[in-house]
Design a protein around this motif. Sequence first.
Motif, PDB file in Angstrom:
ATOM      1  N   HIS A 108       0.849  -1.188   0.000  1.00  0.00           N
ATOM      2  CA  HIS A 108       0.000   0.000   0.000  1.00  0.00           C
ATOM      3  C   HIS A 108       0.887   1.241   0.000  1.00  0.00           C
ATOM      4  O   HIS A 108       1.819   1.348   0.785  1.00  0.00           O
ATOM      5  CB  HIS A 108      -0.905   0.015   1.235  1.00  0.00           C
ATOM      6  N   GLY A 109       0.583   2.160  -0.904  1.00  0.00           N
ATOM      7  CA  GLY A 109       1.307   3.416  -0.972  1.00  0.00           C
ATOM      8  C   GLY A 109       2.475   3.410  -1.924  1.00  0.00           C
ATOM      9  O   GLY A 109       3.056   4.459  -2.198  1.00  0.00           O
ATOM     10  N   SER A 110       2.840   2.243  -2.442  1.00  0.00           N
ATOM     11  CA  SER A 110       3.945   2.140  -3.398  1.00  0.00           C
ATOM     12  C   SER A 110       3.823   0.827  -4.145  1.00  0.00           C
ATOM     13  O   SER A 110       3.392  -0.193  -3.580  1.00  0.00           O
ATOM     14  CB  SER A 110       5.292   2.210  -2.674  1.00  0.00           C
ATOM     15  N   SER A 111       4.207   0.831  -5.413  1.00  0.00           N
ATOM     16  CA  SER A 111       4.215  -0.405  -6.200  1.00  0.00           C
ATOM     17  C   SER A 111       5.410  -1.275  -5.848  1.00  0.00           C
ATOM     18  O   SER A 111       5.450  -2.458  -6.196  1.00  0.00           O
ATOM     19  CB  SER A 111       4.241  -0.075  -7.702  1.00  0.00           C
TER      20      SER A 111
ATOM     21  N   SER B 276       1.862   6.034   5.505  1.00  0.00           N
ATOM     22  CA  SER B 276       1.103   5.983   4.249  1.00  0.00           C
ATOM     23  C   SER B 276       1.534   4.796   3.397  1.00  0.00           C
ATOM     24  O   SER B 276       0.807   4.383   2.494  1.00  0.00           O
ATOM     25  CB  SER B 276       1.292   7.282   3.461  1.00  0.00           C
ATOM     26  N   LYS B 277       2.709   4.264   3.676  1.00  0.00           N
ATOM     27  CA  LYS B 277       3.211   3.072   2.968  1.00  0.00           C
ATOM     28  C   LYS B 277       3.341   1.935   3.972  1.00  0.00           C
ATOM     29  O   LYS B 277       3.912   2.099   5.049  1.00  0.00           O
ATOM     30  CB  LYS B 277       4.571   3.336   2.324  1.00  0.00           C
ATOM     31  N   TYR B 278       2.799   0.783   3.626  1.00  0.00           N
ATOM     32  CA  TYR B 278       2.927  -0.387   4.487  1.00  0.00           C
ATOM     33  C   TYR B 278       2.640  -1.653   3.685  1.00  0.00           C
ATOM     34  O   TYR B 278       2.065  -1.625   2.594  1.00  0.00           O
ATOM     35  CB  TYR B 278       1.987  -0.291   5.702  1.00  0.00           C
TER      36      TYR B 278
ATOM     37  N   GLY C 211      -8.980  -0.501  10.420  1.00  0.00           N
ATOM     38  CA  GLY C 211      -9.483  -1.287   9.303  1.00  0.00           C
ATOM     39  C   GLY C 211      -9.390  -0.618   7.953  1.00  0.00           C
ATOM     40  O   GLY C 211      -9.780  -1.186   6.952  1.00  0.00           O
ATOM     41  N   ALA C 212      -8.877   0.618   7.898  1.00  0.00           N
ATOM     42  CA  ALA C 212      -8.782   1.334   6.625  1.00  0.00           C
ATOM     43  C   ALA C 212      -7.541   2.215   6.636  1.00  0.00           C
ATOM     44  O   ALA C 212      -7.061   2.607   7.699  1.00  0.00           O
ATOM     45  CB  ALA C 212     -10.027   2.194   6.403  1.00  0.00           C
ATOM     46  N   PRO C 213      -7.008   2.538   5.460  1.00  0.00           N
ATOM     47  CA  PRO C 213      -5.823   3.401   5.397  1.00  0.00           C
ATOM     48  C   PRO C 213      -6.068   4.757   6.038  1.00  0.00           C
ATOM     49  O   PRO C 213      -7.153   5.325   5.933  1.00  0.00           O
ATOM     50  CB  PRO C 213      -5.558   3.524   3.890  1.00  0.00           C
ATOM     51  N   ARG C 214      -5.069   5.290   6.698  1.00  0.00           N
ATOM     52  CA  ARG C 214      -5.167   6.608   7.314  1.00  0.00           C
ATOM     53  C   ARG C 214      -4.997   7.711   6.283  1.00  0.00           C
ATOM     54  O   ARG C 214      -4.375   7.535   5.254  1.00  0.00           O
ATOM     55  CB  ARG C 214      -4.091   6.764   8.383  1.00  0.00           C
ATOM     56  N   THR C 215      -5.546   8.852   6.631  1.00  0.00           N
ATOM     57  CA  THR C 215      -5.308  10.022   5.780  1.00  0.00           C
ATOM     58  C   THR C 215      -4.028  10.720   6.205  1.00  0.00           C
ATOM     59  O   THR C 215      -3.407  11.422   5.424  1.00  0.00           O
ATOM     60  CB  THR C 215      -6.492  11.001   5.867  1.00  0.00           C
TER      61      THR C 215
ATOM     62  N   ARG D 139      -0.038  -6.193   9.454  1.00  0.00           N
ATOM     63  CA  ARG D 139       0.590  -5.145   8.662  1.00  0.00           C
ATOM     64  C   ARG D 139       1.990  -4.867   9.186  1.00  0.00           C
ATOM     65  O   ARG D 139       2.227  -4.891  10.395  1.00  0.00           O
ATOM     66  CB  ARG D 139      -0.244  -3.853   8.706  1.00  0.00           C
ATOM     67  N   CYS D 140       2.885  -4.588   8.270  1.00  0.00           N
ATOM     68  CA  CYS D 140       4.257  -4.224   8.622  1.00  0.00           C
ATOM     69  C   CYS D 140       4.528  -2.835   8.048  1.00  0.00           C
ATOM     70  O   CYS D 140       4.558  -2.649   6.834  1.00  0.00           O
ATOM     71  CB  CYS D 140       5.250  -5.243   8.074  1.00  0.00           C
TER      72      CYS D 140
END
Length: 237
Positions: free
Chosen positions: A43-46, A63-65, A142-146, A188-189
């Motif tokens: 999440h946040g990067s490919s 924002s990336k994990y 349960g959802a990505p943070r802003t 999540r890491c």
Amino acid sequence: MSHQCEHEHDHHHDSPPPATNNAQSLFSFVNTPNVQCLNTNSHGSSDSAACFIKSRDDQYDVSKYLESDADCQMILHIPFTCICRIFSLVLRTSRSSSGTTSPKTIKIFKNFSKNIDFDTLEDSKPQHEVEHPRDVGIDLDGAPRTEITDTDDSSFVEHHLPRHLFQNAHSLTLFMQSAWEDDEDITRCFYLEMRGESAGQKRGNNAVPLLTVYESAPNPVDHQKLENEQQGSSLGM
């Protein structure tokens, strides 16, 4: 980091593990293009590695994990560009919330040479095993943070490794095997930092150490013999 795990069993030494510091980060020695992540979504990067192997400047970036896919398990295989001695791991993971869980059992392998898959790692004995503390980490509800950053230092955990077992390391494999809550929940890491030191032997893309042999004291006689042999070869052509 304010949370340290010093209860891992190291029967080789009874004294507390030596303290580490930020300058011992092995971030610059990670062979990033060859990092492997199994049962994960980024999440946040490919780039999967960039989601959890971050520089010190980005340690608070949430924002990336990386998160597990089908269940709580994930495998992180991290090769180095040189031979390293590994002192500790600093982890920032998820807390338990709706649909997410804290990792519990983490198996740590050095220089794992077999197939890197879940069945093989399940049946293999690690160099070390740690129990990650329950409910310490980041809760994304349960959802990505802003928010881009979270500066809570108590969400980082340092696991000290038995140093006599983690010398001459050219790779490290982490198997997050179980969770504190439901094993079907995701983990999540957010951050993984390896601390230690380089042993100085560079490695190539094929993971074979690159060794250079230097002539400590050139012998003029040997060089004269080589020149004579080369001249003789030329004359015989």
